[in-house]
Design a protein around this motif. Structure first.
Motif, PDB file in Angstrom:
ATOM      1  N   ASP A 143       0.838  -1.210   0.000  1.00  0.00           N
ATOM      2  CA  ASP A 143       0.000   0.000   0.000  1.00  0.00           C
ATOM      3  C   ASP A 143       0.870   1.257   0.000  1.00  0.00           C
ATOM      4  N   THR A 144       1.938   1.216   0.800  1.00  0.00           N
ATOM      5  CA  THR A 144       2.858   2.355   0.900  1.00  0.00           C
ATOM      6  C   THR A 144       3.516   2.658  -0.444  1.00  0.00           C
ATOM      7  N   HIS A 145       3.811   1.588  -1.193  1.00  0.00           N
ATOM      8  CA  HIS A 145       4.477   1.750  -2.485  1.00  0.00           C
ATOM      9  C   HIS A 145       3.482   1.737  -3.660  1.00  0.00           C
ATOM     10  N   SER A 146       2.206   1.888  -3.317  1.00  0.00           N
ATOM     11  CA  SER A 146       1.129   1.946  -4.332  1.00  0.00           C
ATOM     12  C   SER A 146       1.145   0.746  -5.275  1.00  0.00           C
ATOM     13  N   THR A 188     -10.744  -2.748  -6.364  1.00  0.00           N
ATOM     14  CA  THR A 188      -9.420  -2.763  -6.986  1.00  0.00           C
ATOM     15  C   THR A 188      -9.508  -3.313  -8.404  1.00  0.00           C
TER      16      THR A 188
END
Length: 202
Positions: free
Chosen positions: A55-58, A92
Protein backbone atom coordinates in the motif's frame (compact mmCIF):
# COMPACT_ATOMS: atom_id res chain seq x y z
CA UNK A 1 30.24 -68.70 -0.14
CA UNK A 2 33.63 -68.64 -1.90
CA UNK A 3 35.10 -68.32 -5.39
CA UNK A 4 38.35 -69.51 -7.03
CA UNK A 5 41.19 -67.18 -8.02
CA UNK A 6 43.49 -67.76 -11.02
CA UNK A 7 45.68 -70.26 -9.08
CA UNK A 8 42.65 -72.29 -8.11
CA UNK A 9 42.75 -71.45 -4.44
CA UNK A 10 39.59 -70.75 -2.63
CA UNK A 11 39.22 -67.12 -1.86
CA UNK A 12 36.65 -66.04 0.64
CA UNK A 13 34.45 -63.31 -0.61
CA UNK A 14 33.55 -61.29 2.42
CA UNK A 15 30.14 -59.84 2.98
CA UNK A 16 30.27 -56.19 1.98
CA UNK A 17 29.88 -53.78 4.82
CA UNK A 18 26.28 -52.73 4.94
CA UNK A 19 25.80 -49.04 4.38
CA UNK A 20 23.38 -48.05 7.08
CA UNK A 21 21.11 -45.17 6.32
CA UNK A 22 20.70 -43.24 9.48
CA UNK A 23 17.06 -42.73 10.23
CA UNK A 24 16.02 -39.33 11.36
CA UNK A 25 14.92 -39.18 14.93
CA UNK A 26 11.16 -38.45 15.07
CA UNK A 27 11.91 -36.03 17.90
CA UNK A 28 14.12 -33.99 15.56
CA UNK A 29 11.28 -33.81 13.02
CA UNK A 30 8.91 -32.58 15.71
CA UNK A 31 11.42 -29.95 16.78
CA UNK A 32 11.73 -28.76 13.18
CA UNK A 33 7.95 -28.61 12.89
CA UNK A 34 7.79 -26.49 16.03
CA UNK A 35 10.31 -24.07 14.57
CA UNK A 36 8.38 -23.76 11.28
CA UNK A 37 4.96 -23.63 12.92
CA UNK A 38 3.54 -20.13 13.01
CA UNK A 39 0.50 -19.07 15.00
CA UNK A 40 -2.56 -17.65 13.27
CA UNK A 41 -1.97 -14.26 14.86
CA UNK A 42 1.65 -14.16 13.66
CA UNK A 43 0.63 -15.26 10.18
CA UNK A 44 -1.99 -12.51 10.10
CA UNK A 45 0.54 -9.93 11.30
CA UNK A 46 3.05 -10.95 8.62
CA UNK A 47 0.39 -10.86 5.91
CA UNK A 48 -0.65 -7.34 6.86
CA UNK A 49 2.97 -6.20 6.99
CA UNK A 50 3.26 -7.23 3.35
CA UNK A 51 -0.04 -5.50 2.54
CA UNK A 52 1.09 -2.34 4.33
CA UNK A 53 4.36 -2.34 2.38
CA UNK A 54 2.50 -2.74 -0.93
CA UNK A 55 0.00 0.00 0.00
CA UNK A 56 2.86 2.36 0.90
CA UNK A 57 4.48 1.75 -2.48
CA UNK A 58 1.13 1.95 -4.33
CA UNK A 59 1.36 -1.68 -5.49
CA UNK A 60 -2.19 -3.10 -5.89
CA UNK A 61 -2.86 -6.58 -4.54
CA UNK A 62 -4.26 -9.25 -6.84
CA UNK A 63 -7.20 -11.61 -6.16
CA UNK A 64 -4.96 -14.35 -4.73
CA UNK A 65 -3.46 -11.98 -2.15
CA UNK A 66 -6.84 -10.59 -1.12
CA UNK A 67 -8.29 -14.09 -0.81
CA UNK A 68 -5.41 -15.12 1.47
CA UNK A 69 -6.00 -12.09 3.73
CA UNK A 70 -9.76 -12.69 3.93
CA UNK A 71 -9.16 -16.37 4.69
CA UNK A 72 -6.84 -15.52 7.59
CA UNK A 73 -9.30 -12.99 9.04
CA UNK A 74 -12.30 -15.27 8.56
CA UNK A 75 -10.61 -18.12 10.42
CA UNK A 76 -10.14 -15.72 13.32
CA UNK A 77 -13.81 -14.64 12.94
CA UNK A 78 -12.70 -11.03 12.46
CA UNK A 79 -15.75 -10.16 10.36
CA UNK A 80 -15.28 -6.40 10.37
CA UNK A 81 -11.71 -6.48 9.04
CA UNK A 82 -12.54 -9.25 6.55
CA UNK A 83 -15.43 -7.17 5.18
CA UNK A 84 -13.15 -4.13 4.86
CA UNK A 85 -10.60 -6.14 2.89
CA UNK A 86 -13.40 -7.56 0.73
CA UNK A 87 -14.58 -4.02 -0.06
CA UNK A 88 -11.03 -3.05 -1.04
CA UNK A 89 -10.79 -6.11 -3.28
CA UNK A 90 -14.08 -5.29 -5.01
CA UNK A 91 -12.90 -1.76 -5.76
CA UNK A 92 -9.42 -2.76 -6.99
CA UNK A 93 -9.21 -2.88 -10.76
CA UNK A 94 -6.38 -5.43 -10.76
CA UNK A 95 -8.42 -7.84 -8.62
CA UNK A 96 -10.38 -10.27 -10.77
CA UNK A 97 -13.15 -11.12 -8.30
CA UNK A 98 -13.91 -14.84 -7.86
CA UNK A 99 -16.15 -16.92 -5.59
CA UNK A 100 -13.21 -17.99 -3.42
CA UNK A 101 -12.84 -14.36 -2.34
CA UNK A 102 -16.23 -14.57 -0.58
CA UNK A 103 -16.29 -18.22 0.53
CA UNK A 104 -14.11 -17.91 3.68
CA UNK A 105 -16.27 -15.14 5.15
CA UNK A 106 -19.49 -16.93 4.22
CA UNK A 107 -18.18 -20.11 5.87
CA UNK A 108 -17.17 -18.24 9.03
CA UNK A 109 -20.65 -16.77 9.39
CA UNK A 110 -22.37 -20.15 8.89
CA UNK A 111 -20.08 -21.85 11.43
CA UNK A 112 -21.11 -19.23 13.99
CA UNK A 113 -24.79 -19.66 12.99
CA UNK A 114 -24.89 -16.01 11.96
CA UNK A 115 -27.53 -16.25 9.24
CA UNK A 116 -27.82 -12.49 8.79
CA UNK A 117 -24.08 -12.19 8.13
CA UNK A 118 -24.06 -15.18 5.79
CA UNK A 119 -26.99 -13.80 3.78
CA UNK A 120 -25.19 -10.47 3.56
CA UNK A 121 -22.17 -12.11 1.92
CA UNK A 122 -24.42 -14.14 -0.37
CA UNK A 123 -26.33 -11.03 -1.49
CA UNK A 124 -23.05 -9.20 -1.96
CA UNK A 125 -21.55 -11.73 -4.34
CA UNK A 126 -24.81 -11.91 -6.29
CA UNK A 127 -24.21 -8.29 -7.32
CA UNK A 128 -20.93 -9.19 -9.01
CA UNK A 129 -21.08 -9.44 -12.79
CA UNK A 130 -18.81 -12.05 -14.33
CA UNK A 131 -18.65 -10.11 -17.57
CA UNK A 132 -19.58 -6.47 -18.08
CA UNK A 133 -21.24 -7.20 -21.43
CA UNK A 134 -23.37 -10.07 -20.12
CA UNK A 135 -25.98 -8.43 -17.95
CA UNK A 136 -27.63 -11.65 -16.74
CA UNK A 137 -24.53 -13.62 -15.70
CA UNK A 138 -23.61 -13.21 -12.05
CA UNK A 139 -21.30 -14.86 -9.56
CA UNK A 140 -22.98 -18.01 -8.16
CA UNK A 141 -22.45 -20.33 -5.24
CA UNK A 142 -21.24 -23.89 -5.73
CA UNK A 143 -22.74 -26.87 -3.92
CA UNK A 144 -20.18 -26.48 -1.12
CA UNK A 145 -21.42 -22.99 -0.18
CA UNK A 146 -25.06 -24.05 -0.48
CA UNK A 147 -24.34 -26.91 1.91
CA UNK A 148 -22.90 -24.47 4.49
CA UNK A 149 -26.04 -22.34 4.25
CA UNK A 150 -28.30 -25.40 4.51
CA UNK A 151 -26.48 -26.63 7.62
CA UNK A 152 -26.78 -23.19 9.18
CA UNK A 153 -30.51 -23.04 8.40
CA UNK A 154 -31.03 -26.49 9.95
CA UNK A 155 -29.19 -25.56 13.15
CA UNK A 156 -31.06 -22.25 13.41
CA UNK A 157 -34.37 -23.79 12.27
CA UNK A 158 -34.90 -20.91 9.86
CA UNK A 159 -37.71 -21.81 7.46
CA UNK A 160 -37.37 -18.74 5.20
CA UNK A 161 -33.64 -19.20 4.63
CA UNK A 162 -34.07 -22.93 4.05
CA UNK A 163 -36.73 -22.30 1.40
CA UNK A 164 -34.55 -19.70 -0.35
CA UNK A 165 -31.43 -21.88 -0.33
CA UNK A 166 -33.31 -24.95 -1.59
CA UNK A 167 -34.83 -22.88 -4.40
CA UNK A 168 -31.47 -21.54 -5.61
CA UNK A 169 -29.75 -24.90 -5.09
CA UNK A 170 -32.32 -26.54 -7.39
CA UNK A 171 -31.48 -24.01 -10.13
CA UNK A 172 -27.69 -24.11 -9.81
CA UNK A 173 -26.98 -27.75 -8.85
CA UNK A 174 -28.59 -30.40 -11.05
CA UNK A 175 -27.96 -33.37 -8.75
CA UNK A 176 -26.86 -32.62 -5.17
CA UNK A 177 -24.20 -34.85 -3.65
CA UNK A 178 -24.70 -37.34 -0.82
CA UNK A 179 -23.60 -34.94 1.95
CA UNK A 180 -25.89 -32.15 0.76
CA UNK A 181 -28.80 -34.59 0.45
CA UNK A 182 -28.22 -35.76 4.04
CA UNK A 183 -28.44 -32.16 5.27
CA UNK A 184 -31.72 -31.63 3.37
CA UNK A 185 -33.15 -34.87 4.78
CA UNK A 186 -32.12 -33.86 8.31
CA UNK A 187 -34.17 -30.69 7.87
CA UNK A 188 -37.34 -32.58 7.00
CA UNK A 189 -36.73 -35.11 9.77
CA UNK A 190 -36.32 -32.26 12.23
CA UNK A 191 -39.51 -30.58 11.02
CA UNK A 192 -41.39 -33.87 11.23
CA UNK A 193 -40.25 -34.36 14.84
CA UNK A 194 -41.40 -30.84 15.73
CA UNK A 195 -44.82 -31.47 14.17
CA UNK A 196 -45.19 -34.76 16.07
CA UNK A 197 -44.27 -33.09 19.35
CA UNK A 198 -46.75 -30.32 18.66
CA UNK A 199 -49.50 -32.86 17.95
CA UNK A 200 -48.66 -34.75 21.16
CA UNK A 201 -48.86 -31.48 23.04
CA UNK A 202 -52.26 -30.70 21.63
Amino acid sequence: GGSRNRKGKNVHVGTPKSSKVEKEDPKDEKEEEKIVEVSRAERSAQAFKIKSYMDTHSIPLNETAYTALIRILSKSFDYTKASEILTQAESTQQCNVKLRLYSPLLHAYTIQNDIKGALGVWSRLHLIKLHEKEEGERLKLTEREYKWLLECAVRCRNVKVMARVLSDLAEDVLVPGVDTTKVILSWFEQENELMMKKEDGD
